[in-house]
Scaffold this motif. Structure first.
Motif, PDB file in Angstrom:
ATOM      1  N   SER A  24       0.650  -2.056  -7.032  1.00  0.00           N
ATOM      2  CA  SER A  24       2.205  -1.734  -5.819  1.00  0.00           C
ATOM      3  C   SER A  24       2.014  -1.961  -4.643  1.00  0.00           C
ATOM      4  CB  SER A  24       2.700  -0.180  -6.271  1.00  0.00           C
ATOM      5  OG  SER A  24       1.662   0.397  -5.805  1.00  0.00           O
ATOM      6  N   GLU A  25       3.069  -1.940  -3.496  1.00  0.00           N
ATOM      7  CA  GLU A  25       2.802  -1.845  -2.674  1.00  0.00           C
ATOM      8  C   GLU A  25       2.220  -0.718  -2.078  1.00  0.00           C
ATOM      9  OE1 GLU A  25       6.430  -2.451   0.942  1.00  0.00           O
ATOM     10  OE2 GLU A  25       6.896  -2.587  -0.937  1.00  0.00           O
ATOM     11  N   VAL A  26       2.615   0.057  -2.024  1.00  0.00           N
ATOM     12  CA  VAL A  26       1.682   1.708  -1.531  1.00  0.00           C
ATOM     13  C   VAL A  26       0.178   0.890  -1.840  1.00  0.00           C
ATOM     14  CG1 VAL A  26       0.543   3.831  -1.881  1.00  0.00           C
ATOM     15  CG2 VAL A  26       3.145   2.865  -2.503  1.00  0.00           C
ATOM     16  N   GLU A  74      -1.123  -1.595  -1.912  1.00  0.00           N
ATOM     17  CA  GLU A  74      -2.035  -3.113  -1.400  1.00  0.00           C
ATOM     18  C   GLU A  74      -2.016  -2.415   0.602  1.00  0.00           C
ATOM     19  OE1 GLU A  74      -2.981  -5.606  -1.605  1.00  0.00           O
ATOM     20  OE2 GLU A  74      -3.013  -5.610  -3.458  1.00  0.00           O
ATOM     21  N   THR A  75      -0.844  -1.721   0.891  1.00  0.00           N
ATOM     22  CA  THR A  75      -0.915  -1.484   2.339  1.00  0.00           C
ATOM     23  C   THR A  75      -2.206   0.562   1.903  1.00  0.00           C
ATOM     24  OG1 THR A  75       1.720  -1.186   2.244  1.00  0.00           O
ATOM     25  CG2 THR A  75       0.032   0.789   3.339  1.00  0.00           C
ATOM     26  N   LYS A  93      -5.218   0.062   0.476  1.00  0.00           N
ATOM     27  CA  LYS A  93      -6.287  -0.986   0.548  1.00  0.00           C
ATOM     28  C   LYS A  93      -6.540  -1.154   1.406  1.00  0.00           C
ATOM     29  CE  LYS A  93      -8.392  -4.481  -2.239  1.00  0.00           C
ATOM     30  NZ  LYS A  93      -8.373  -5.727  -3.464  1.00  0.00           N
ATOM     31  N   PRO A  97       3.948   5.085   4.670  1.00  0.00           N
ATOM     32  CA  PRO A  97       4.143   4.378   3.558  1.00  0.00           C
ATOM     33  C   PRO A  97       4.431   4.430   2.861  1.00  0.00           C
ATOM     34  CG  PRO A  97       1.988   4.823   4.617  1.00  0.00           C
ATOM     35  CD  PRO A  97       2.168   4.449   5.811  1.00  0.00           C
TER      36      PRO A  97
END
Length: 156
Positions: A2-4, A6-7, A9, A70
């Motif tokens: 998910s985008e969350v 990845e952010t 991380k 985020p």
């Protein structure tokens, strides 16, 4: 991923590197009515509660500074160790625990069993080799394609 995740991380990895920790996993999940951001960290010798508090405080501060936010919804941040019986998910995890006592579950019976515990003595592309299986002085080669799950285990 998910985008969350990845952010987060991207925020977490530099913090962990600064403290010589490493990232085991990140989850962003909804359970019942609440969202949870779980960050699993580790280091050689194991993670302490103080290590988790340190990382939690630093990650929380960095995420709060980000604009736009985020993670716009409310969530709980949970930083912890992956645990004493962590899942061994990939080749690196398996190689890191060579010599350790592990639990292996299979998709189908092998020698009349679907579950084995023993000391991981060898990891190769086709098999895992366990010694001292179930307390006996035996060795078994388990085909990798038959393994449903492998994890560290506590020997009693």
């Amino acid at each position: 991923m998910s985008e969350v995740v990845e952010t987060v991380k991207g925020v977490v990895e530099p913090i962990l590197a600064e403290h010589s920790f490493y990232l085991y996993d990140i989850e962003f999940v909804k359970e019942q009515k609440s969202w949870y951001l779980r960050i699993y960290i580790d280091k050689p010798g194991g993670i302490t509660i103080d290590d988790c508090v340190l990382v939690s405080d630093e990650v929380s501060e960095k995420l709060d500074e980000m604009d736009p936010d985020p993670i716009p919804q409310a969530y709980y941040l949970d930083v912890s160790s992956p645990g004493a019986e962590r899942t061994l998910r990939n080749e690196k995890d398996l190689n890191d625990v060579l010599g350790s006592y592990i639990h292996v579950s299979l998709y189908q019976n092998l020698e009349g069993q679907k579950v084995f515990e023993g000391d991981l003595t060898e990891v190769n592309s086709d098999t895992l080799v366990l010694d001292n299986v179930a307390g006996r002085k035996t060795v078994i080669e388990i085909p990798r394609d038959q393994i449903a799950k492998a994890r560290l285990a506590i020997k009693f």
